[in-house]
Scaffold this motif. Structure first.
Motif, PDB file in Angstrom:
ATOM      1  N   ILE B 256       0.838  -1.192   0.000  1.00  0.00           N
ATOM      2  CA  ILE B 256       0.000   0.000   0.000  1.00  0.00           C
ATOM      3  C   ILE B 256       0.875   1.246   0.000  1.00  0.00           C
ATOM      4  O   ILE B 256       0.646   2.194  -0.744  1.00  0.00           O
ATOM      5  N   ARG B 257       1.971   1.186   0.794  1.00  0.00           N
ATOM      6  CA  ARG B 257       2.866   2.335   0.848  1.00  0.00           C
ATOM      7  C   ARG B 257       3.471   2.614  -0.520  1.00  0.00           C
ATOM      8  O   ARG B 257       3.497   3.735  -0.992  1.00  0.00           O
ATOM      9  N   SER B 258       3.967   1.523  -1.174  1.00  0.00           N
ATOM     10  CA  SER B 258       4.650   1.770  -2.441  1.00  0.00           C
ATOM     11  C   SER B 258       3.667   2.170  -3.528  1.00  0.00           C
ATOM     12  O   SER B 258       4.006   2.949  -4.416  1.00  0.00           O
ATOM     13  N   SER B 259       2.419   1.666  -3.473  1.00  0.00           N
ATOM     14  CA  SER B 259       1.465   2.067  -4.516  1.00  0.00           C
ATOM     15  C   SER B 259       1.054   3.527  -4.314  1.00  0.00           C
ATOM     16  O   SER B 259       0.823   4.261  -5.260  1.00  0.00           O
ATOM     17  N   ARG B 260       1.005   3.953  -3.024  1.00  0.00           N
ATOM     18  CA  ARG B 260       0.731   5.364  -2.763  1.00  0.00           C
ATOM     19  C   ARG B 260       1.844   6.240  -3.297  1.00  0.00           C
ATOM     20  O   ARG B 260       1.615   7.281  -3.878  1.00  0.00           O
ATOM     21  N   GLU B 263       1.507   6.675  -6.919  1.00  0.00           N
ATOM     22  CA  GLU B 263       0.482   7.649  -7.285  1.00  0.00           C
ATOM     23  C   GLU B 263       0.973   9.068  -7.080  1.00  0.00           C
ATOM     24  O   GLU B 263       0.751   9.941  -7.909  1.00  0.00           O
ATOM     25  N   ARG B 264       1.695   9.251  -5.946  1.00  0.00           N
ATOM     26  CA  ARG B 264       2.224  10.591  -5.668  1.00  0.00           C
ATOM     27  C   ARG B 264       3.168  11.018  -6.797  1.00  0.00           C
ATOM     28  O   ARG B 264       3.139  12.134  -7.261  1.00  0.00           O
ATOM     29  N   GLU B 265       4.003  10.048  -7.245  1.00  0.00           N
ATOM     30  CA  GLU B 265       4.934  10.375  -8.317  1.00  0.00           C
ATOM     31  C   GLU B 265       4.197  10.712  -9.602  1.00  0.00           C
ATOM     32  O   GLU B 265       4.580  11.615 -10.327  1.00  0.00           O
ATOM     33  N   LYS B 266       3.111   9.954  -9.849  1.00  0.00           N
ATOM     34  CA  LYS B 266       2.316  10.217 -11.045  1.00  0.00           C
ATOM     35  C   LYS B 266       1.800  11.653 -11.017  1.00  0.00           C
ATOM     36  O   LYS B 266       1.865  12.376 -11.996  1.00  0.00           O
ATOM     37  N   ILE B 267       1.297  12.029  -9.828  1.00  0.00           N
ATOM     38  CA  ILE B 267       0.754  13.377  -9.687  1.00  0.00           C
ATOM     39  C   ILE B 267       1.852  14.406  -9.902  1.00  0.00           C
ATOM     40  O   ILE B 267       1.677  15.399 -10.596  1.00  0.00           O
ATOM     41  N   LYS B 268       3.033  14.109  -9.350  1.00  0.00           N
ATOM     42  CA  LYS B 268       4.170  15.014  -9.499  1.00  0.00           C
ATOM     43  C   LYS B 268       4.504  15.200 -10.984  1.00  0.00           C
ATOM     44  O   LYS B 268       4.764  16.292 -11.440  1.00  0.00           O
TER      45      LYS B 268
END
Lengths: 362, 271
Positions: B256-260, B263-268
């Motif tokens: 869950i941590r790594s998938s979050r 996602e954060r990187e995607k947003i970045k």
């Protein structure tokens, strides 16, 4: 070359950093290289056998047979025996116990009788060079064949089951890939003995599988304590080791390459045979290695699922090192031969891989 | 991909998963069975869990495993990281030769490594008067852990920009300072990864421990092995259920941590 230049720059940047690995080099020498060399030394050493030395009052030392020693100990009732064992403590002993102590290394018996005193010493002597142990290895050739055959079958089954799975996974969405990766790795994190033990309950004659089959009126299968059970155990334990490297290679194959092949008129079979499979060969090779090596050397799986019926190389080595057939020299010889055969096998597997890879590149 | 082939793909995946999880499911179900039978369901009970927590041999070996794994992983991480830096700075030939030797425990079958170390310890023990036990077990674990750390740190060192190190040295950093402040932060993911692999390998190991621990120290795997051979008790099932739950929890948390993070990187990337 590039790498070398970087390394030299790294060297000048940190004054003498290569000294940092000096302790580990020493560690490698003592705990990695020396043990392997010891296996070789033991494999060519004579098995220690007891030698009995008899010292009479005249001071002459002679080597005698076990029968002579036994005769000395049964001479008459007046004899008093003092025993000194390896720990250096001397204590009186009855003749019966003294005889049993003669099978221990460095035991000294002082036998006093009315007329004379003799000292008997037992020493286990071996260490000479010999090829005899390999005669013992030759005797267990059937075990070698069985081990390599079962490991081969298991590897093939793992490849046949694992390749489609890895291929399917590589085509799935990212979320599913991540979840599946986790699901495949999760069993690996559980103790393999526990999981193998669970197969016992499934495969037993009155086990869960047969109970399930009997619902449909199918006659019970006799699987436990057969080679089939051992193969099932191996495939079960090592399948993830095949799937994960395959998956990590297949997922990286460039889709454009596949599309190019399709555009050039290749059918599905041809695309697989001439593009996907050759490109996934590194994964196949590392998967095969990661399944074959543990499968050929396992001893717990065969012991749990094969009963006494499937005696494998691992069992043989284990019994010579820790079991009732304690014989370090023979065990080392078996281990050495197994190591060499596996190394040769791996060499050919990898060379075969290099060749085809080169062909693909051209 | 057509819908039909996708369906077959998923069905196949489900079958493999069934194969992988059937035994684990069996273990879990029968850990609650009110009888010693491994195949006949009698009734529900927590007894085996209660007995498990009173079983001194299981608890003792569990602690041994934990202590050995923590110490071995920690030592291997420190030694492995430092050695990797040293190896990285070597000329190609000695480096490749050492890496080859470093790989021996990884390539060899576990039983060979175990048996070879057993011979070493028995021979040394005769001369130096010691017996197989916790010490030899720990040394064996450290030995097979270090290669994993080195293999996981080396690629990070290769990615490291050497100019950073030179710059740090030019600006008056000592070599140790450069190691601590420049190299270590750069290779950190590799170090952490190596430590985790080492810890997992230690926890999971049975074969090498079996040959190097003697009779005075017992790891959990060794206790399980002796139990499966002599007295088969559903405590084993209870134990595996607990382990399964713990591992599942850990893996879920990591995932869950790594998938979050993903996602954060995607947003970045989007912004």
């Amino acid at each position: 070359m590039q790498n070398n230049r970087a390394a030299s720059k790294f060297r000048t940047a940190l004054s003498k950093p290569s000294a940092l690995s000096a302790p580990y080099v020493g560690w490698l020498a003592v705990f990695v290289v020396a043990p392997i060399l010891l296996v070789v030394v033991y494999a060519f050493s004579k098995v220690p056998s007891p030698v009995y030395y008899l010292t009479r009052e005249t001071g002459i030392v002679e080597t005698v047979t076990r029968e002579t020693v036994n005769a000395e100990l049964q001479a008459d009732d007046s004899l008093i025996i003092t025993v000194t064992t390896e720990d250096g403590i001397a204590y009186p002993e009855s003749p019966e116990n003294a005889i049993s102590l003669l099978s221990q290394d460095n035991t000294v018996l002082v036998v006093s009788r009315a007329d004379a005193t003799v000292v008997m010493t037992v020493r286990f002597e071996g260490g000479g060079f010999t090829f005899d142990n390999f005669g013992g290895v030759w005797k267990s050739a059937p075990v070698f064949l069985r081990s390599f055959w079962l490991a081969f079958i298991s590897t093939v089954i793992c490849l046949v089951l694992g390749y489609p799975l890895a291929y399917i996974l590589a085509r799935e969405t990212r979320g599913i890939q991540r979840a599946m990766n986790m699901l495949i790795m999760l069993p690996m994190w559980m103790n393999f003995l526990l999981r193998t033990y669970a197969w016992m309950s499934i495969l037993e004659n009155t086990g869960l599988l047969n109970r399930f089959l009997s619902i449909f009126g199918i006659a019970p299968l006799h699987i436990i304590n057969t080679q089939t059970a051992v193969v099932i155990g191996m495939v079960y334990n090592f399948l993830p080791f095949m799937v994960l490297p395959l998956y990590s290679v297949i997922v990286k194959i460039d889709r454009h390459v596949i599309e190019a092949a399709q555009d050039l008129g290749a059918g599905a079979g041809q695309v697989f045979r001439r593009v996907i499979f050759p490109l996934s060969l590194p994964g196949v090779l590392s998967g095969v290695t990661m399944v074959f090596v543990p499968a050929v050397s396992t001893f717990a799986i065969s012991k749990l699922l094969g009963g006494g019926m499937s005696n494998l190389l691992g069992d043989l080595i284990e019994r010579n090192f820790r079991g009732n057939a304690y014989n370090l020299e023979l065990g080392s010889a078996i281990a050495l031969v197994m190591m060499v055969v596996v190394m040769v096998f791996m060499y050919f597997v990898n060379r075969f891989g290099d060749g085809t890879e080169g062909a693909v590149m051209m | 991909m057509s819908r039909k082939s996708r369906f077959f793909g998923r069905a196949y995946t489900a079958l493999i998963l069934l194969f992988l999880y059937a035994p684990i499911f069996v273990l879990i179900v029968f850990s609650f069975n009110a009888s010693k039978s491994r195949t006949v369901w009698v009734g529900f009970t927590f007894d085996w869990y209660r007995e498990l927590f009173h079983d001194a041999s299981i608890l003792g070996s569990f602690y041994t495993t934990l202590i050995v794994s923590v110490i071995a992983a920690a030592v291997a991480t420190v030694v492995g990281t430092i050695s990797a830096v040293g190896l990285h700075s070597m000329k190609r030939r000695p480096r490749n030769a050492l890496l080859f030797i470093n790989n021996i425990p990884l390539v060899n079958a576990d039983i060979i490594t175990g048996v070879a170390m057993c011979l070493l310890f028995v021979s040394l023990g005769r001369v130096l008067r010691f017996e197989l036990g916790f010490g030899t077990l720990l040394i064996a674990h450290i030995t097979f852990n270090i290669p994993y750390v080195i293999l996981s740190v080396m690629p990070k060192l290769r990615q490291l920009d050497v100019n950073l190190v030179s710059a740090a040295r030019d600006l008056g950093c000592t070599w140790f300072g450069a190691l601590r402040r420049v190299i270590l932060p750069e290779i950190r993911p590799g170090v952490i990864n190596g430590a985790m692999i080492a810890f997992t390998m230690s926890i999971d190991d049975f074969v090498i421990s079996y040959f190097t621990a003697g009779s005075s120290a017992q790891t959990l795997s060794m206790t399980i092995y002796s139990m499966t051979r002599k007295r088969i008790s559903p405590e084993i099932n209870a134990l595996s259920t607990l382990l399964f739950v713990v591992v599942l929890g850990l893996l879920l948390a990591v995932n869950i941590r790594s998938s979050r993070q993903d996602e954060r990187e995607k947003i970045k990337h989007k912004t």
